[in-house]
Each structure stands twice: as C-alpha cells, then as structure tokens.
Design an enzyme around this catalytic site. Structure first.
Site, PDB file in Angstrom:
ATOM      1  N   SER A  72       1.035  -1.237   0.044  1.00 25.22           N
ATOM      2  CA  SER A  72      -0.148  -0.013   0.098  1.00 25.22           C
ATOM      3  C   SER A  72       0.801   1.117   0.137  1.00 25.22           C
ATOM      4  CB  SER A  72      -0.932  -0.048   1.127  1.00 25.22           C
ATOM      5  OG  SER A  72      -0.279  -0.150   2.244  1.00 25.22           O
ATOM      6  N   HIS A  85      -5.320  -3.405  -2.624  1.00 19.28           N
ATOM      7  CA  HIS A  85      -4.976  -2.487  -3.530  1.00 19.28           C
ATOM      8  C   HIS A  85      -4.723  -3.266  -5.167  1.00 19.28           C
ATOM      9  CE1 HIS A  85      -4.469   1.023  -1.076  1.00 19.28           C
ATOM     10  NE2 HIS A  85      -3.933   0.254  -0.314  1.00 19.28           N
ATOM     11  N   LYS A 141     -11.448   0.474  -1.986  1.00 15.76           N
ATOM     12  CA  LYS A 141     -10.476   0.978  -2.657  1.00 15.76           C
ATOM     13  C   LYS A 141     -10.873   0.918  -4.335  1.00 15.76           C
ATOM     14  CE  LYS A 141      -7.683   0.921   1.124  1.00 15.76           C
ATOM     15  NZ  LYS A 141      -7.007  -0.079   1.659  1.00 15.76           N
TER      16      LYS A 141
HETATM   17  C1  LIG Z   1      -6.826  -0.204   3.367  1.00 15.42           C
HETATM   18  C2  LIG Z   1      -6.144  -1.637   3.600  1.00 15.42           C
HETATM   19  C3  LIG Z   1      -6.476  -2.432   4.572  1.00 15.42           C
HETATM   20  C4  LIG Z   1      -7.862  -2.131   5.508  1.00 15.42           C
HETATM   21  O1  LIG Z   1      -8.885  -2.092   4.478  1.00 15.42           O
HETATM   22  P1  LIG Z   1     -10.248  -1.234   5.239  1.00 15.42           P
HETATM   23  O2  LIG Z   1     -11.239  -1.568   4.482  1.00 15.42           O
HETATM   24  O3  LIG Z   1      -9.910   0.106   4.724  1.00 15.42           O
HETATM   25  O4  LIG Z   1     -10.195  -1.260   6.531  1.00 15.42           O
HETATM   26  C5  LIG Z   1      -5.916  -3.664   4.712  1.00 15.42           C
HETATM   27  N1  LIG Z   1      -4.836  -4.033   3.784  1.00 15.42           N
HETATM   28  C6  LIG Z   1      -4.269  -3.287   3.045  1.00 15.42           C
HETATM   29  C7  LIG Z   1      -3.140  -3.552   2.311  1.00 15.42           C
HETATM   30  C8  LIG Z   1      -4.952  -1.963   2.897  1.00 15.42           C
HETATM   31  O5  LIG Z   1      -4.304  -1.017   2.144  1.00 15.42           O
END
Ligand SMILES: *Cc1c(COP(=O)(O)O)cnc(C)c1O
Length: 389
Positions: free
Chosen positions: A179, A207, A238
């Site tokens: 990320s 992602h 995302k």
């Molecule tokens: C954003 C993210 C999460 C968390 O997901 P949410 O639904 O926003 O809580 C978990 N793992 C990665 C790699 C992320 O980028």
C-alpha cells in the site's frame, strides 16, 4: 475532571519531530478534483483507482436497495443481519476470486485481524513481509501464533525462515500490492515456497482488486494463480469505491470463520444500500473495462513524468511513492503542492519506516490528460524550490 496533560505533552513531542497529523478536510464530492477550502485542487491521493465511487450506477443502486431492503440490517450476520442481498454479493465475490465461497466483513482492518487471530494456534508460525499493512501487523500482534518477519519481497530470506521453522503449521501473509510501496508481491515464488514447506498463503488484495489482472480479479489473476491461494482478502473501499471487505476461499474456511471469527461474529451487518453499491461497483468494473485501461495509461504517464523530472520514484502500480526521506520536508512539499493546486498527502512514520517519508501519489482512471500535465508542472516547480530534483 481529570487532566489530559500527558496527552498534550506527547502531541507536542510529535509536533517537534514533524510527525503531528492533522485531518485535511474536503468540501465537495471526491473525483479527479476536489474542493479544499475555497479552491478546486487535483486529487492525487485517493484509492478510488477506477473512479467508480462517483458512478451514478452506485447512487441508483443504493436508492433502490433502500426501498427494497430498508436502510439497515438490524443485527449481526448470524442473528438477524443476513439478507438476500448479502448472499448475492458474497456469491459474486467468490466468483471474482475464483473460489467456492466468500464472506463479507465490515472493513479490511477487521478481516485481517479476524483471520490472523482465528486461523492459527499457539505453536503455529506466521511469516509476514516487513512492509505488510498495519492491519496485518496488528493481527500478528494479537495472534497466539509466533510471528517471524521476512525482509520486503526477499524470497531467500523467506526460504531460510521456512527451512528453520519446526512449527506445527505455517502461514505466509503478504499484501498483493503494497500500500505504501506500490510494488507487487512475488506471488509465484511465494506459492512455490509454500508448496515446498507445506505452508498456507494469505493474500491481502486491498490495492490489487480491480487493479491487477486482465479482468481486475487481483494478484492471483495477474500471476495465473486464480483458485490456488488458500486465503484471499479483498476490500470494497479501494478500487471498488465503496467500503467494506471480504474473505474468499474454500467453504470449510468460510464456515469456520462464521463460527469462530470474532470481528465477523460480534459486529452489526453492513446496511443494504452499502451492499447494493458494492454489487453495482462490481458490475461497473466488469462492464467498463476502459477504466482499467485508462488507469494504467495514466499510471504510466505520471510515473514516467515524475521519473523524468528526477524524482526518486518507487513501485510499479497506480500507487506511485515519491521518496523524500525527511518528515518536515515531505510535509513542506505537500503544503507547497497544495498551494499550486495539487493535493498529495505526505506519509510519515509509523505508516512507513523511519527516514522513508514520502509523497504517496496515486492516480485514477478519472484523471484526464490536462490534470496529469498540471500535476507534473506543480511537481516540477516544488521539486526545484525544495531541491528535491
Ligand atoms: C486499506 C487496507 C486495508 C484495510 O482495509 P479497510 O477496509 O480500509 O479497513 C487492509 N490492507 C491493506 C493492504 C490496505 O491497503
């Protein structure tokens, strides 16, 4: 009243190190541009990679679901919180990931904590990439299993740790697309090592879902490994532009999570309009392939443009980290970019390692040529002013 003085002192400490966080407020809908204060600026730090969040199909689906199913699911999933629309979405998500089953979670953070605390026991081992997402780090901390960290994408290190392990069970956990780095996990090699040392693989495709693979099915599709990863976690917040998450895998895994995974069991079910928006987002993703094409074209142009200007750029996906290093300098760069009409958030520890502060640029399918060019011009100006290039 008791005094919060010690909290204020800690905040002062953060301020002195250039680490204080403040919330940047936006005053309008979030698209390729967004209103901040009185100005429209180009938004270059959103995770809405396909620009789906603004699609009218989502708003329409939410309205219809509100009328058909109501506004809320009035209990947790195993009490009175499971409606037909939840089942429909879970079936679509299983299909997307090439598995027999899938289970919705309220957020990816909860899914990761839930998986890592539920699937492993004392005497088991978690092998985790050092740059995995904070929710994986927290899941590891809360798990009863032992946790060994391997160097970022370093397969020799992972192999060495696997060789040394004499635990009952092993699980390798990795982000698909990292990320804050924007690079891709070497899933083929991970899978190969997992086979050799009898380990499970857990993939966090937050992602990668919607971004990687010809059909946007994520890292497994990208490497031709659909259906071969034991635990696939993905998010709806995302590239799908909504909110929520899911785990996809074999039926026995999902049945076990329904019975034992506390972040699934003890929380209220996602409301029907939210579920309907996710279903609509999946449909938009399937039917509007031009979005992913445009996303990768924009990625190439912005990435090459920033490299051409002389910035230190990392990764290989629509996440384009521009390495700055110093905490204050990164915030100064972010502030100057905003004055020039470009919003990019500076990312500092503990989100990234000490000394590795960066501007985390992310691009979307909704950006036009004009926005990419304007953004590059602002970067050039700030890069020269602050001697970053
Ligand atoms: C954003 C993210 C999460 C968390 O997901 P949410 O639904 O926003 O809580 C978990 N793992 C990665 C790699 C992320 O980028």
């Amino acid at each position: 009243m008791a005094e919060w003085g010690y909290l204020g002192e800690e905040l002062d400490g953060l301020r002195q190190k250039g680490l204080l966080r403040q919330i940047p407020w936006m005053e309008g809908p979030v698209g390729p541009r967004v209103r901040m204060g009185r100005r429209e600026v180009i938004l270059l730090c959103s995770n809405d990679y396909l620009g789906i969040s603004q699609s009218p199909a989502l708003a329409k689906a939410a309205k219809e679901a509100m009328e058909k199913w109501g506004c809320g699911a009035p209990a947790s999933r195993s009490i009175a919180g499971s409606l037909g629309i939840h089942r429909e979405l879970e079936e679509e998500l299983a299909q997307l990931k090439g598995t027999s089953s899938a289970l919705l979670f309220s957020t990816g953070y909860m899914a990761n904590i839930g998986l890592l605390t539920t699937l492993l026991r004392e005497g088991d081992l978690i092998l985790s990439d050092e740059l995995n997402h904070a929710s994986i780090v927290d899941g590891c901390r809360l798990s009863r299993a032992e946790v060994w960290i391997y160097r970022h994408r370093d397969m020799d290190h992972l192999a060495e740790l696997l060789r040394r392990s004499n635990h009952r069970r092993r699980l390798i956990v990795t982000d698909g697309v990292f990320s804050m780095e924007g690079d891709i996990a070497p899933l083929r090699e991970i899978k190969e090592l997992a086979g050799r040392y009898d380990a499970f693989v857990m993939l966090d495709d937050a992602h990668a879902t919607g971004v990687l693979g010809r059909e946007g099915r994520g890292t497994a599709e990208h490497f031709g490994l659909l259906g071969q990863i034991e635990v696939q976690m993905g998010t709806l917040g995302k590239a799908l532009g909504v909110m929520g998450a899911f785990v996809a895998g074999e039926r026995v895994l999902i049945d076990y999570l329904i019975n034992r995974c506390r972040p699934f069991m003890y929380t209220t079910s996602p409301p029907p309009p939210l579920v309907a928006m996710s279903k609509a987002a999946l449909k938009v993703m399937r039917e509007e392939g031009w979005r992913r094409e445009r996303l990768w074209e924009n990625t190439r142009r912005l990435r090459e443009g920033l490299q051409g200007l002389g910035f230190q750029v990392r990764g290989e996906t629509p996440i384009i980290p521009v390495l700055i290093g110093d905490n204050r300098l990164v915030m100064e760069a972010s502030r100057r970019l905003l004055e020039l009409g470009v919003f990019v958030q500076g990312i500092r520890p503990p989100t990234v390692p000490e000394g590795a502060s960066r501007l985390r640029v992310s691009v979307s399918a909704s950006h036009g040529d004009q926005e990419i060019e304007e953004a590059l011009e602002a970067f050039r100006q700030v890069g020269e002013e602050l001697r970053l290039i």
